[in-house]
Design a protein around this motif. Sequence first.
Motif, PDB file in Angstrom:
ATOM      1  N   MET A   1       0.842  -1.181   0.000  1.00 31.91           N
ATOM      2  CA  MET A   1       0.000   0.000   0.000  1.00 31.91           C
ATOM      3  C   MET A   1       0.889   1.248   0.000  1.00 31.91           C
ATOM      4  SD  MET A   1      -2.982   1.199   2.662  1.00 31.91           S
ATOM      5  CE  MET A   1      -2.016   0.858   4.097  1.00 31.91           C
ATOM      6  N   THR A   2       0.404   2.276  -0.651  1.00 35.71           N
ATOM      7  CA  THR A   2       1.054   3.581  -0.653  1.00 35.71           C
ATOM      8  C   THR A   2      -0.022   4.633  -0.423  1.00 35.71           C
ATOM      9  OG1 THR A   2       2.551   5.042  -1.869  1.00 35.71           O
ATOM     10  CG2 THR A   2       0.872   3.915  -3.149  1.00 35.71           C
ATOM     11  N   TYR A   3       0.398   5.836  -0.209  1.00 35.50           N
ATOM     12  CA  TYR A   3      -0.547   6.934  -0.014  1.00 35.50           C
ATOM     13  C   TYR A   3      -0.585   7.794  -1.259  1.00 35.50           C
ATOM     14  CZ  TYR A   3      -1.419   5.404   4.623  1.00 35.50           C
ATOM     15  OH  TYR A   3      -1.838   4.643   5.673  1.00 35.50           O
ATOM     16  N   VAL A   4      -1.724   8.467  -1.456  1.00 33.56           N
ATOM     17  CA  VAL A   4      -1.998   9.209  -2.674  1.00 33.56           C
ATOM     18  C   VAL A   4      -2.559  10.579  -2.310  1.00 33.56           C
ATOM     19  CG1 VAL A   4      -3.363   9.211  -4.802  1.00 33.56           C
ATOM     20  CG2 VAL A   4      -2.565   7.052  -3.847  1.00 33.56           C
ATOM     21  N   VAL A   5      -2.060  11.606  -2.975  1.00 30.53           N
ATOM     22  CA  VAL A   5      -2.611  12.952  -2.817  1.00 30.53           C
ATOM     23  C   VAL A   5      -3.728  13.096  -3.858  1.00 30.53           C
ATOM     24  CG1 VAL A   5      -2.151  15.429  -2.826  1.00 30.53           C
ATOM     25  CG2 VAL A   5      -0.378  13.836  -2.059  1.00 30.53           C
ATOM     26  N   THR A   6      -4.872  13.591  -3.413  1.00 32.62           N
ATOM     27  CA  THR A   6      -6.040  13.696  -4.290  1.00 32.62           C
ATOM     28  C   THR A   6      -6.446  15.158  -4.515  1.00 32.62           C
ATOM     29  OG1 THR A   6      -7.540  13.398  -2.419  1.00 32.62           O
ATOM     30  CG2 THR A   6      -6.863  11.399  -3.611  1.00 32.62           C
ATOM     31  N   GLU A   7      -7.551  15.324  -5.196  1.00 32.90           N
ATOM     32  CA  GLU A   7      -8.016  16.629  -5.676  1.00 32.90           C
ATOM     33  C   GLU A   7      -8.057  17.767  -4.655  1.00 32.90           C
ATOM     34  OE1 GLU A   7     -12.246  17.661  -7.141  1.00 32.90           O
ATOM     35  OE2 GLU A   7     -11.090  17.051  -8.898  1.00 32.90           O
ATOM     36  N   PRO A   8      -8.416  17.549  -3.391  1.00 28.14           N
ATOM     37  CA  PRO A   8      -8.481  18.694  -2.471  1.00 28.14           C
ATOM     38  C   PRO A   8      -7.170  19.485  -2.351  1.00 28.14           C
ATOM     39  CG  PRO A   8      -9.647  16.847  -1.522  1.00 28.14           C
ATOM     40  CD  PRO A   8      -8.944  16.328  -2.768  1.00 28.14           C
ATOM     41  N   CYS A   9      -6.044  18.881  -2.702  1.00 28.40           N
ATOM     42  CA  CYS A   9      -4.754  19.583  -2.628  1.00 28.40           C
ATOM     43  C   CYS A   9      -4.579  20.626  -3.728  1.00 28.40           C
ATOM     44  CB  CYS A   9      -3.610  18.564  -2.692  1.00 28.40           C
ATOM     45  SG  CYS A   9      -1.962  19.282  -2.545  1.00 28.40           S
ATOM     46  N   ILE A  10      -5.279  20.459  -4.828  1.00 29.16           N
ATOM     47  CA  ILE A  10      -5.099  21.373  -5.965  1.00 29.16           C
ATOM     48  C   ILE A  10      -5.395  22.809  -5.548  1.00 29.16           C
ATOM     49  CG2 ILE A  10      -5.911  21.993  -8.276  1.00 29.16           C
ATOM     50  CD1 ILE A  10      -6.522  19.007  -8.716  1.00 29.16           C
ATOM     51  N   ARG A  11      -4.462  23.678  -5.843  1.00 29.19           N
ATOM     52  CA  ARG A  11      -4.491  25.109  -5.560  1.00 29.19           C
ATOM     53  C   ARG A  11      -4.374  25.440  -4.075  1.00 29.19           C
ATOM     54  NH1 ARG A  11      -6.844  29.081  -9.809  1.00 29.19           N
ATOM     55  NH2 ARG A  11      -5.596  30.353  -8.408  1.00 29.19           N
ATOM     56  N   CYS A  12      -4.267  24.438  -3.223  1.00 30.12           N
ATOM     57  CA  CYS A  12      -4.024  24.674  -1.799  1.00 30.12           C
ATOM     58  C   CYS A  12      -2.540  24.479  -1.513  1.00 30.12           C
ATOM     59  CB  CYS A  12      -4.866  23.750  -0.936  1.00 30.12           C
ATOM     60  SG  CYS A  12      -6.628  24.131  -1.031  1.00 30.12           S
ATOM     61  N   ARG A  13      -2.045  23.299  -1.874  1.00 30.18           N
ATOM     62  CA  ARG A  13      -0.624  22.970  -1.782  1.00 30.18           C
ATOM     63  C   ARG A  13      -0.033  23.305  -0.409  1.00 30.18           C
ATOM     64  NH1 ARG A  13       4.692  24.146  -2.896  1.00 30.18           N
ATOM     65  NH2 ARG A  13       5.761  22.757  -4.324  1.00 30.18           N
ATOM     66  N   TYR A  14      -0.764  22.965   0.626  1.00 28.16           N
ATOM     67  CA  TYR A  14      -0.224  23.101   1.977  1.00 28.16           C
ATOM     68  C   TYR A  14       0.861  22.041   2.139  1.00 28.16           C
ATOM     69  CZ  TYR A  14      -4.454  25.811   2.917  1.00 28.16           C
ATOM     70  OH  TYR A  14      -5.454  26.738   2.882  1.00 28.16           O
ATOM     71  N   THR A  15       1.915  22.363   2.819  1.00 23.66           N
ATOM     72  CA  THR A  15       3.033  21.423   2.923  1.00 23.66           C
ATOM     73  C   THR A  15       3.246  20.893   4.341  1.00 23.66           C
ATOM     74  OG1 THR A  15       4.542  23.312   3.072  1.00 23.66           O
ATOM     75  CG2 THR A  15       4.250  22.312   0.886  1.00 23.66           C
ATOM     76  N   ASP A  16       2.223  20.935   5.154  1.00 24.35           N
ATOM     77  CA  ASP A  16       2.310  20.383   6.503  1.00 24.35           C
ATOM     78  C   ASP A  16       2.712  18.907   6.444  1.00 24.35           C
ATOM     79  OD1 ASP A  16       0.308  22.496   6.131  1.00 24.35           O
ATOM     80  OD2 ASP A  16       0.081  22.412   8.299  1.00 24.35           O
ATOM     81  N   CYS A  17       2.185  18.186   5.456  1.00 23.61           N
ATOM     82  CA  CYS A  17       2.458  16.763   5.281  1.00 23.61           C
ATOM     83  C   CYS A  17       3.924  16.499   4.974  1.00 23.61           C
ATOM     84  CB  CYS A  17       1.598  16.213   4.155  1.00 23.61           C
ATOM     85  SG  CYS A  17       1.738  17.149   2.603  1.00 23.61           S
ATOM     86  N   VAL A  18       4.524  17.359   4.199  1.00 30.02           N
ATOM     87  CA  VAL A  18       5.920  17.209   3.794  1.00 30.02           C
ATOM     88  C   VAL A  18       6.840  17.276   5.012  1.00 30.02           C
ATOM     89  CG1 VAL A  18       7.783  18.341   2.507  1.00 30.02           C
ATOM     90  CG2 VAL A  18       5.497  18.151   1.505  1.00 30.02           C
ATOM     91  N   GLU A  19       6.511  18.174   5.902  1.00 33.98           N
ATOM     92  CA  GLU A  19       7.353  18.420   7.076  1.00 33.98           C
ATOM     93  C   GLU A  19       7.482  17.195   7.978  1.00 33.98           C
ATOM     94  OE1 GLU A  19       7.925  22.392   9.420  1.00 33.98           O
ATOM     95  OE2 GLU A  19       6.039  21.446  10.012  1.00 33.98           O
ATOM     96  N   VAL A  20       6.466  16.354   8.049  1.00 34.81           N
ATOM     97  CA  VAL A  20       6.494  15.192   8.944  1.00 34.81           C
ATOM     98  C   VAL A  20       6.944  13.909   8.257  1.00 34.81           C
ATOM     99  CG1 VAL A  20       4.746  16.171  10.469  1.00 34.81           C
ATOM    100  CG2 VAL A  20       4.053  14.625   8.610  1.00 34.81           C
ATOM    101  N   CYS A  21       7.063  13.913   6.964  1.00 35.49           N
ATOM    102  CA  CYS A  21       7.417  12.706   6.214  1.00 35.49           C
ATOM    103  C   CYS A  21       8.850  12.271   6.533  1.00 35.49           C
ATOM    104  CB  CYS A  21       7.268  12.958   4.716  1.00 35.49           C
ATOM    105  SG  CYS A  21       7.638  11.502   3.711  1.00 35.49           S
ATOM    106  N   PRO A  22       9.039  11.002   6.948  1.00 37.02           N
ATOM    107  CA  PRO A  22      10.387  10.540   7.296  1.00 37.02           C
ATOM    108  C   PRO A  22      11.244  10.174   6.085  1.00 37.02           C
ATOM    109  CG  PRO A  22       8.813   8.789   7.679  1.00 37.02           C
ATOM    110  CD  PRO A  22       8.025  10.010   7.270  1.00 37.02           C
ATOM    111  N   VAL A  23      10.643  10.135   4.896  1.00 34.30           N
ATOM    112  CA  VAL A  23      11.397   9.857   3.671  1.00 34.30           C
ATOM    113  C   VAL A  23      11.050  10.933   2.651  1.00 34.30           C
ATOM    114  CG1 VAL A  23      11.495   7.368   4.067  1.00 34.30           C
ATOM    115  CG2 VAL A  23       9.607   8.300   2.755  1.00 34.30           C
ATOM    116  N   ASP A  24      11.808  10.998   1.595  1.00 26.49           N
ATOM    117  CA  ASP A  24      11.585  12.021   0.572  1.00 26.49           C
ATOM    118  C   ASP A  24      10.632  11.526  -0.509  1.00 26.49           C
ATOM    119  OD1 ASP A  24      13.271  13.736   1.895  1.00 26.49           O
ATOM    120  OD2 ASP A  24      15.016  13.230   0.682  1.00 26.49           O
TER     121      ASP A  24
END
Length: 107
Positions: A1-24
């Motif tokens: 299983m993997t995770y997927v970014v979906t439509e609600p991110c479009i034009r929002c592009r908040y990066t809170d998720c990036v900050e906590v990700c342990p891998v690139d």
Amino acid sequence: MTYVVTEPCIRCRYTDCVEVCPVDCFHGGPNFLVIDPVECIDCAVCVPECPVDAIYPDDEVPSGQEHYLEINARLAQQWPVINRREAPPPDADRWADVQDKQAELQE
């Protein structure tokens, strides 16, 4: 299983998720983020950090948004890795609750 970014991110592009990700595994485009399915380690720490609830396990993507599996995989190969929090677009809050934003995706 993997995770997927979906439509609600479009034009929002908040990066809170990036900050906590342990891998690139996050890659950033002009107005959207994607997750590289090869790099994602399925840890789920990004999910609760997304203020617009745009991140789902690949087997729980909302109906009608399954094409984001392909979009994430394809754009992760084109866009640069993003591993630090960045400011969202100036009008991100205005787009947070907008539905049907697919046409706004800038590749």
